[in-house]
Scaffold this motif. Sequence first.
Motif, PDB file in Angstrom:
ATOM      1  N   GLY A  65      23.711   4.546 -34.437  1.00 50.19           N
ATOM      2  CA  GLY A  65      24.169   2.871 -33.118  1.00 50.19           C
ATOM      3  C   GLY A  65      22.937   3.458 -32.303  1.00 50.19           C
ATOM      4  O   GLY A  65      23.480   2.286 -31.772  1.00 50.19           O
ATOM      5  N   ILE A  66      22.378   3.472 -32.402  1.00 46.81           N
ATOM      6  CA  ILE A  66      21.345   4.192 -31.067  1.00 46.81           C
ATOM      7  C   ILE A  66      20.151   3.916 -31.318  1.00 46.81           C
ATOM      8  O   ILE A  66      19.293   3.532 -32.351  1.00 46.81           O
ATOM      9  CB  ILE A  66      20.870   5.811 -30.619  1.00 46.81           C
ATOM     10  CG1 ILE A  66      22.535   6.008 -30.940  1.00 46.81           C
ATOM     11  CG2 ILE A  66      20.072   5.708 -29.527  1.00 46.81           C
ATOM     12  CD1 ILE A  66      21.759   7.825 -30.158  1.00 46.81           C
ATOM     13  N   PRO A  67      19.991   2.072 -31.161  1.00 38.61           N
ATOM     14  CA  PRO A  67      18.796   1.071 -31.099  1.00 38.61           C
ATOM     15  C   PRO A  67      17.651   2.562 -30.371  1.00 38.61           C
ATOM     16  O   PRO A  67      17.396   2.502 -29.668  1.00 38.61           O
ATOM     17  CB  PRO A  67      18.813  -0.012 -30.262  1.00 38.61           C
ATOM     18  CG  PRO A  67      20.157  -0.196 -29.881  1.00 38.61           C
ATOM     19  CD  PRO A  67      20.548   1.077 -29.774  1.00 38.61           C
ATOM     20  N   VAL A  68      15.927   1.999 -32.006  1.00 42.42           N
ATOM     21  CA  VAL A  68      15.504   2.567 -31.159  1.00 42.42           C
ATOM     22  C   VAL A  68      13.900   1.651 -31.267  1.00 42.42           C
ATOM     23  O   VAL A  68      13.937   0.694 -32.066  1.00 42.42           O
ATOM     24  CB  VAL A  68      14.540   4.047 -32.766  1.00 42.42           C
ATOM     25  CG1 VAL A  68      13.118   4.465 -32.672  1.00 42.42           C
ATOM     26  CG2 VAL A  68      16.128   4.756 -32.858  1.00 42.42           C
ATOM     27  N   VAL A  69      13.603   1.737 -29.755  1.00 43.60           N
ATOM     28  CA  VAL A  69      11.695   1.367 -30.448  1.00 43.60           C
ATOM     29  C   VAL A  69      10.830   2.889 -29.746  1.00 43.60           C
ATOM     30  O   VAL A  69      10.860   3.605 -29.872  1.00 43.60           O
ATOM     31  CB  VAL A  69      11.928   0.839 -28.625  1.00 43.60           C
ATOM     32  CG1 VAL A  69      10.598   0.647 -28.648  1.00 43.60           C
ATOM     33  CG2 VAL A  69      12.923   0.018 -28.103  1.00 43.60           C
ATOM     34  N   ASN A  70      10.062   2.000 -31.657  1.00 45.28           N
ATOM     35  CA  ASN A  70       9.329   2.890 -32.347  1.00 45.28           C
ATOM     36  C   ASN A  70       7.797   3.063 -31.361  1.00 45.28           C
ATOM     37  O   ASN A  70       7.787   1.373 -31.468  1.00 45.28           O
ATOM     38  CB  ASN A  70       8.850   3.029 -34.171  1.00 45.28           C
ATOM     39  CG  ASN A  70       7.625   3.410 -34.117  1.00 45.28           C
ATOM     40  OD1 ASN A  70       7.630   3.888 -35.325  1.00 45.28           O
ATOM     41  ND2 ASN A  70       7.320   4.884 -33.386  1.00 45.28           N
ATOM     42  N   VAL A  71       6.936   3.436 -30.307  1.00 46.72           N
ATOM     43  CA  VAL A  71       6.030   3.045 -30.305  1.00 46.72           C
ATOM     44  C   VAL A  71       4.684   3.323 -30.410  1.00 46.72           C
ATOM     45  O   VAL A  71       4.326   5.630 -31.323  1.00 46.72           O
ATOM     46  CB  VAL A  71       5.831   3.850 -28.513  1.00 46.72           C
ATOM     47  CG1 VAL A  71       4.968   3.322 -27.207  1.00 46.72           C
ATOM     48  CG2 VAL A  71       7.074   3.302 -27.628  1.00 46.72           C
ATOM     49  N   ASP A  72       3.573   2.194 -31.139  1.00 47.41           N
ATOM     50  CA  ASP A  72       2.506   3.192 -31.871  1.00 47.41           C
ATOM     51  C   ASP A  72       2.183   2.893 -33.117  1.00 47.41           C
ATOM     52  O   ASP A  72       2.167   3.156 -34.225  1.00 47.41           O
ATOM     53  CB  ASP A  72       1.919   3.695 -30.729  1.00 47.41           C
ATOM     54  CG  ASP A  72      -0.252   3.574 -31.161  1.00 47.41           C
ATOM     55  OD1 ASP A  72       0.087   2.846 -31.820  1.00 47.41           O
ATOM     56  OD2 ASP A  72      -0.362   4.504 -31.101  1.00 47.41           O
ATOM     57  N   ARG A  73       2.518   5.020 -33.123  1.00 51.52           N
ATOM     58  CA  ARG A  73       2.618   5.816 -34.282  1.00 51.52           C
ATOM     59  C   ARG A  73       4.277   5.284 -35.273  1.00 51.52           C
ATOM     60  O   ARG A  73       4.945   5.660 -34.559  1.00 51.52           O
ATOM     61  CB  ARG A  73       2.749   6.940 -33.808  1.00 51.52           C
ATOM     62  CG  ARG A  73       1.042   6.935 -33.083  1.00 51.52           C
ATOM     63  CD  ARG A  73       0.625   8.501 -32.901  1.00 51.52           C
ATOM     64  NE  ARG A  73      -0.255   9.025 -32.460  1.00 51.52           N
ATOM     65  CZ  ARG A  73      -0.427  10.236 -31.985  1.00 51.52           C
ATOM     66  NH1 ARG A  73       0.334  11.119 -32.418  1.00 51.52           N
ATOM     67  NH2 ARG A  73      -1.651  10.216 -31.215  1.00 51.52           N
ATOM     68  N   VAL A  74       4.168   4.122 -36.438  1.00 54.34           N
ATOM     69  CA  VAL A  74       4.682   4.147 -37.213  1.00 54.34           C
ATOM     70  C   VAL A  74       5.551   5.086 -37.521  1.00 54.34           C
ATOM     71  O   VAL A  74       4.634   5.532 -38.355  1.00 54.34           O
ATOM     72  CB  VAL A  74       4.364   2.703 -37.322  1.00 54.34           C
ATOM     73  CG1 VAL A  74       3.926   2.805 -38.893  1.00 54.34           C
ATOM     74  CG2 VAL A  74       5.548   1.979 -37.896  1.00 54.34           C
ATOM     75  N   PHE A  75       6.493   4.439 -38.117  1.00 50.72           N
ATOM     76  CA  PHE A  75       8.059   5.434 -38.445  1.00 50.72           C
ATOM     77  C   PHE A  75       7.640   4.698 -40.421  1.00 50.72           C
ATOM     78  O   PHE A  75       7.075   4.221 -40.763  1.00 50.72           O
ATOM     79  CB  PHE A  75       9.360   5.055 -38.686  1.00 50.72           C
ATOM     80  CG  PHE A  75       9.540   5.898 -37.043  1.00 50.72           C
ATOM     81  CD1 PHE A  75       9.107   7.332 -36.457  1.00 50.72           C
ATOM     82  CD2 PHE A  75      10.264   5.250 -36.248  1.00 50.72           C
ATOM     83  CE1 PHE A  75       9.506   7.765 -35.472  1.00 50.72           C
ATOM     84  CE2 PHE A  75      10.271   5.826 -34.885  1.00 50.72           C
ATOM     85  CZ  PHE A  75      10.202   7.073 -34.607  1.00 50.72           C
ATOM     86  N   ASP A  76       7.579   5.942 -40.993  1.00 48.43           N
ATOM     87  CA  ASP A  76       7.763   5.277 -42.354  1.00 48.43           C
ATOM     88  C   ASP A  76       8.889   3.864 -42.788  1.00 48.43           C
ATOM     89  O   ASP A  76       8.090   3.614 -44.060  1.00 48.43           O
ATOM     90  CB  ASP A  76       7.766   7.281 -42.662  1.00 48.43           C
ATOM     91  CG  ASP A  76       6.580   7.476 -44.071  1.00 48.43           C
ATOM     92  OD1 ASP A  76       5.643   6.917 -43.033  1.00 48.43           O
ATOM     93  OD2 ASP A  76       7.157   8.064 -44.322  1.00 48.43           O
ATOM     94  N   THR A  77       9.531   3.610 -42.118  1.00 52.72           N
ATOM     95  CA  THR A  77      10.431   2.869 -43.007  1.00 52.72           C
ATOM     96  C   THR A  77      11.340   1.808 -41.619  1.00 52.72           C
ATOM     97  O   THR A  77      11.432   2.399 -40.577  1.00 52.72           O
ATOM     98  CB  THR A  77      12.029   3.161 -43.893  1.00 52.72           C
ATOM     99  OG1 THR A  77      12.681   2.160 -44.172  1.00 52.72           O
ATOM    100  CG2 THR A  77      12.161   4.331 -42.972  1.00 52.72           C
ATOM    101  N   PRO A  78      11.031   0.627 -41.825  1.00 49.70           N
ATOM    102  CA  PRO A  78      12.011  -0.122 -40.646  1.00 49.70           C
ATOM    103  C   PRO A  78      13.748   0.012 -40.530  1.00 49.70           C
ATOM    104  O   PRO A  78      13.654  -0.512 -39.314  1.00 49.70           O
ATOM    105  CB  PRO A  78      11.819  -1.729 -40.958  1.00 49.70           C
ATOM    106  CG  PRO A  78      10.490  -1.367 -41.630  1.00 49.70           C
ATOM    107  CD  PRO A  78      10.375  -0.392 -42.848  1.00 49.70           C
ATOM    108  N   LEU A  79      13.747   0.921 -41.765  1.00 50.07           N
ATOM    109  CA  LEU A  79      15.043   1.330 -41.043  1.00 50.07           C
ATOM    110  C   LEU A  79      15.231   2.318 -39.513  1.00 50.07           C
ATOM    111  O   LEU A  79      16.449   2.461 -39.714  1.00 50.07           O
ATOM    112  CB  LEU A  79      15.662   2.132 -42.380  1.00 50.07           C
ATOM    113  CG  LEU A  79      15.534   0.568 -43.796  1.00 50.07           C
ATOM    114  CD1 LEU A  79      16.406   1.967 -44.734  1.00 50.07           C
ATOM    115  CD2 LEU A  79      17.007  -0.294 -42.872  1.00 50.07           C
TER     116      LEU A  79
END
Length: 351
Positions: A136-150
């Motif tokens: 339940g902790i929102p994550v702001v992904n900066v620049d280098r993207v994670f493998d899944t939008p999940l």
Amino acid sequence: MTRTNLGRRGFLFGAAGLGAGAVLVGCTSNEPEGQNNQQPVAGGQGANSEPGKQVTIGFSAPAADHGWMAAVTINAKAMAEQFSDVTLNATEGTNDVNQQIAQVESLINGGVDVLAILPFDGKALTQVARQAMDDGIPVVNVDRVFDTPLAYRCWIGGDNYRMGVNAGNYIAEELKRQNKNNPVIGEVAGIDSLPLTQERSQGFKDALQRHGFRVGPRVAAEFTPESGERQTANLLQGAQKLDALWNHDDDQGIGVVAAIENSGRSDFFVVGGAGSRNMMELIKADSGPVKATVLYSPSMASSAIAMARLLGQNKGLEDLAEHEIPAELTTYSAVVTKENVDNYMDVGFDS
């Protein structure tokens, strides 16, 4: 980098109270007074710059061993200081994937409200980011993207392909202005194994082809001044004729410029990449080979903190009709030239 680097881009996403909070329908109507049945247009959720719910933001990024990366952390911390309702827990930057994972886990266990993460390796950090989202902790992904939008609630980063496109368009248009026929256009790329380098090079190639030109001599460096100087010296030794050169990264650009000065050549112009203050000063002086740079600004970290705050307060961007923060935000790679350089000094970073 000083706090003035936040500038207008640092506050672009609702941090400076730019909007009026709601968009009103027009007053002109042929219906009698009181008979206008139009519904109000959806708007923002109040002045986002006003203090709100207290939010603790966890921040993690790689080591500050590169001017651009150092500016990322500097911008994030400086933006957090602008808000009385934000507490920033920033970990020490590291290029050790396992250490960064452990640091993010510590932030999660520490009870942060939101996370802002620029991963050293997006794939490797995906699982821990997804853990945060699952908790339940929102994550702001900066620049280098994670493998899944999940693994993230929102992604913000640069447009590597368009960075190459805009560099190619500027160079092509300038060469046409100079009436250059069959110009020789060089390229000093970054690390070829990285997708971002591949995207930049593809955009550059596509833009030049659109103008009837092509990429000529090309070398790849390592985003350092030392590699930039070494690889540019190699390129210049093999290219007796050169009309323009695009360098992907302004940090390695310090070495690129040094190699050009050492060669004594002045038969071509240079376009940089990322937008360091060093290169902007050279552009402004207009006394050397560097005539432009294409932005890939670390101010995205400032915006990431502003968005993390709004996520923690369940707010949207007040100048947009949507009630929620968008899932993706791509920054624009503007071309900085002598004519507009003063407009972009605020986002320049120290190489």
